[in-house]
Design a protein around this motif. Structure first.
Motif, PDB file in Angstrom:
ATOM      1  N   MET A 171     -22.433 -29.850  31.550  1.00 51.26           N
ATOM      2  CA  MET A 171     -22.783 -29.178  30.318  1.00 51.26           C
ATOM      3  C   MET A 171     -22.272 -27.739  30.218  1.00 51.26           C
ATOM      4  SD  MET A 171     -25.511 -30.227  28.168  1.00 51.26           S
ATOM      5  CE  MET A 171     -26.217 -31.772  27.902  1.00 51.26           C
ATOM      6  N   PRO A 172     -21.560 -27.242  31.177  1.00 53.38           N
ATOM      7  CA  PRO A 172     -21.035 -25.883  31.038  1.00 53.38           C
ATOM      8  C   PRO A 172     -20.093 -25.750  29.848  1.00 53.38           C
ATOM      9  CG  PRO A 172     -20.435 -26.818  33.192  1.00 53.38           C
ATOM     10  CD  PRO A 172     -21.189 -27.860  32.433  1.00 53.38           C
ATOM     11  N   ASP A 173     -19.464 -26.830  29.466  1.00 52.54           N
ATOM     12  CA  ASP A 173     -18.551 -26.789  28.331  1.00 52.54           C
ATOM     13  C   ASP A 173     -19.306 -26.515  27.034  1.00 52.54           C
ATOM     14  OD1 ASP A 173     -16.624 -28.803  26.313  1.00 52.54           O
ATOM     15  OD2 ASP A 173     -15.777 -27.137  27.464  1.00 52.54           O
ATOM     16  N   THR A 174     -20.500 -27.058  26.871  1.00 47.94           N
ATOM     17  CA  THR A 174     -21.314 -26.835  25.682  1.00 47.94           C
ATOM     18  C   THR A 174     -21.774 -25.379  25.617  1.00 47.94           C
ATOM     19  OG1 THR A 174     -22.097 -29.109  25.808  1.00 47.94           O
ATOM     20  CG2 THR A 174     -23.339 -27.615  24.416  1.00 47.94           C
ATOM     21  N   HIS A 175     -22.165 -24.859  26.773  1.00 48.75           N
ATOM     22  CA  HIS A 175     -22.605 -23.449  26.836  1.00 48.75           C
ATOM     23  C   HIS A 175     -21.453 -22.509  26.479  1.00 48.75           C
ATOM     24  CE1 HIS A 175     -25.141 -20.142  27.971  1.00 48.75           C
ATOM     25  NE2 HIS A 175     -24.244 -19.713  28.854  1.00 48.75           N
ATOM     26  N   SER A 176     -20.262 -22.811  26.972  1.00 49.13           N
ATOM     27  CA  SER A 176     -19.081 -22.002  26.675  1.00 49.13           C
ATOM     28  C   SER A 176     -18.741 -22.072  25.189  1.00 49.13           C
ATOM     29  CB  SER A 176     -17.906 -22.484  27.517  1.00 49.13           C
ATOM     30  OG  SER A 176     -16.738 -21.806  27.165  1.00 49.13           O
ATOM     31  N   THR A 177     -18.862 -23.251  24.621  1.00 49.71           N
ATOM     32  CA  THR A 177     -18.571 -23.423  23.195  1.00 49.71           C
ATOM     33  C   THR A 177     -19.577 -22.646  22.350  1.00 49.71           C
ATOM     34  OG1 THR A 177     -17.681 -25.621  23.644  1.00 49.71           O
ATOM     35  CG2 THR A 177     -18.237 -25.103  21.366  1.00 49.71           C
ATOM     36  N   GLU A 178     -20.850 -22.660  22.749  1.00 48.91           N
ATOM     37  CA  GLU A 178     -21.872 -21.903  22.015  1.00 48.91           C
ATOM     38  C   GLU A 178     -21.601 -20.402  22.099  1.00 48.91           C
ATOM     39  OE1 GLU A 178     -25.980 -22.762  22.758  1.00 48.91           O
ATOM     40  OE2 GLU A 178     -25.561 -24.926  22.884  1.00 48.91           O
ATOM     41  N   ASN A 179     -21.207 -19.934  23.268  1.00 52.30           N
ATOM     42  CA  ASN A 179     -20.881 -18.506  23.421  1.00 52.30           C
ATOM     43  C   ASN A 179     -19.702 -18.115  22.544  1.00 52.30           C
ATOM     44  OD1 ASN A 179     -22.936 -17.941  25.192  1.00 52.30           O
ATOM     45  ND2 ASN A 179     -21.666 -18.173  27.031  1.00 52.30           N
ATOM     46  N   ARG A 180     -18.690 -18.935  22.536  1.00 47.85           N
ATOM     47  CA  ARG A 180     -17.510 -18.639  21.706  1.00 47.85           C
ATOM     48  C   ARG A 180     -17.882 -18.656  20.231  1.00 47.85           C
ATOM     49  NH1 ARG A 180     -12.874 -22.452  22.874  1.00 47.85           N
ATOM     50  NH2 ARG A 180     -11.811 -21.021  21.487  1.00 47.85           N
ATOM     51  N   LEU A 181     -18.712 -19.605  19.844  1.00 46.21           N
ATOM     52  CA  LEU A 181     -19.145 -19.684  18.450  1.00 46.21           C
ATOM     53  C   LEU A 181     -19.952 -18.447  18.064  1.00 46.21           C
ATOM     54  CD1 LEU A 181     -19.256 -21.292  15.837  1.00 46.21           C
ATOM     55  CD2 LEU A 181     -21.281 -22.450  16.726  1.00 46.21           C
ATOM     56  N   ASN A 182     -20.856 -18.011  18.943  1.00 42.02           N
ATOM     57  CA  ASN A 182     -21.642 -16.796  18.682  1.00 42.02           C
ATOM     58  C   ASN A 182     -20.743 -15.571  18.562  1.00 42.02           C
ATOM     59  OD1 ASN A 182     -24.154 -18.000  18.592  1.00 42.02           O
ATOM     60  ND2 ASN A 182     -24.532 -17.744  20.788  1.00 42.02           N
ATOM     61  N   GLU A 183     -19.758 -15.458  19.433  1.00 35.46           N
ATOM     62  CA  GLU A 183     -18.830 -14.322  19.366  1.00 35.46           C
ATOM     63  C   GLU A 183     -18.041 -14.341  18.064  1.00 35.46           C
ATOM     64  OE1 GLU A 183     -16.423 -14.198  22.884  1.00 35.46           O
ATOM     65  OE2 GLU A 183     -18.168 -14.058  24.210  1.00 35.46           O
ATOM     66  N   LEU A 184     -17.615 -15.520  17.640  1.00 33.44           N
ATOM     67  CA  LEU A 184     -16.883 -15.625  16.378  1.00 33.44           C
ATOM     68  C   LEU A 184     -17.765 -15.264  15.189  1.00 33.44           C
ATOM     69  CD1 LEU A 184     -14.794 -18.874  16.944  1.00 33.44           C
ATOM     70  CD2 LEU A 184     -13.941 -16.529  16.779  1.00 33.44           C
ATOM     71  N   GLU A 185     -19.033 -15.662  15.233  1.00 31.78           N
ATOM     72  CA  GLU A 185     -19.957 -15.313  14.151  1.00 31.78           C
ATOM     73  C   GLU A 185     -20.185 -13.802  14.108  1.00 31.78           C
ATOM     74  OE1 GLU A 185     -23.376 -17.719  14.978  1.00 31.78           O
ATOM     75  OE2 GLU A 185     -22.595 -19.417  13.836  1.00 31.78           O
ATOM     76  N   ILE A 186     -20.294 -13.185  15.274  1.00 29.37           N
ATOM     77  CA  ILE A 186     -20.468 -11.724  15.331  1.00 29.37           C
ATOM     78  C   ILE A 186     -19.237 -11.033  14.765  1.00 29.37           C
ATOM     79  CG2 ILE A 186     -20.652  -9.758  16.900  1.00 29.37           C
ATOM     80  CD1 ILE A 186     -22.447 -11.567  18.682  1.00 29.37           C
ATOM     81  N   LYS A 187     -18.057 -11.489  15.168  1.00 28.03           N
ATOM     82  CA  LYS A 187     -16.817 -10.895  14.653  1.00 28.03           C
ATOM     83  C   LYS A 187     -16.703 -11.068  13.141  1.00 28.03           C
ATOM     84  CE  LYS A 187     -13.995 -11.186  18.814  1.00 28.03           C
ATOM     85  NZ  LYS A 187     -12.784 -11.755  19.444  1.00 28.03           N
ATOM     86  N   ALA A 188     -17.087 -12.256  12.651  1.00 23.97           N
ATOM     87  CA  ALA A 188     -17.036 -12.507  11.208  1.00 23.97           C
ATOM     88  C   ALA A 188     -17.991 -11.576  10.468  1.00 23.97           C
ATOM     89  CB  ALA A 188     -17.366 -13.967  10.911  1.00 23.97           C
ATOM     90  N   SER A 189     -19.151 -11.328  11.070  1.00 21.12           N
ATOM     91  CA  SER A 189     -20.127 -10.431  10.457  1.00 21.12           C
ATOM     92  C   SER A 189     -19.581  -9.009  10.375  1.00 21.12           C
ATOM     93  CB  SER A 189     -21.427 -10.459  11.261  1.00 21.12           C
ATOM     94  OG  SER A 189     -22.348  -9.532  10.754  1.00 21.12           O
TER      95      SER A 189
END
Length: 72
Positions: A1-19
């Motif tokens: 499941m480390p891949d899911t955690h990495s994907t969530e982190n990347r998604l959060n970073e992208l949302e922060i950048k978009a904000s």
């Protein structure tokens, strides 16, 4: 499941950048709006000043006595 955690982190970073990008875009739009208002005011002022200039651009007949310094 480390891949899911990495994907969530990347998604959060992208949302922060978009904000941040949205905020910066809003600030730039406000800056452009204010600059346009200032340009409009300056153009109106230039037009008003041009209307105050006498016909012929002030190159009419001048009296040399008007150009003498006040101590003469």
């Amino acid at each position: 499941m480390p891949d899911t955690h990495s994907t969530e982190n990347r998604l959060n970073e992208l949302e922060i950048k978009a904000s941040y990008t949205e905020d910066m875009l809003d600030q730039l739009n406000l800056t452009i709006y204010r600059q346009q208002q200032q340009i409009d005011r300056l153009m109106a002022e230039v037009l008003q000043l041009r209307q105050q200039i006498p016909e012929g651009g002030g190159a009419g007949v001048r009296n040399l006595r008007d150009e003498l310094p006040p101590h003469y």
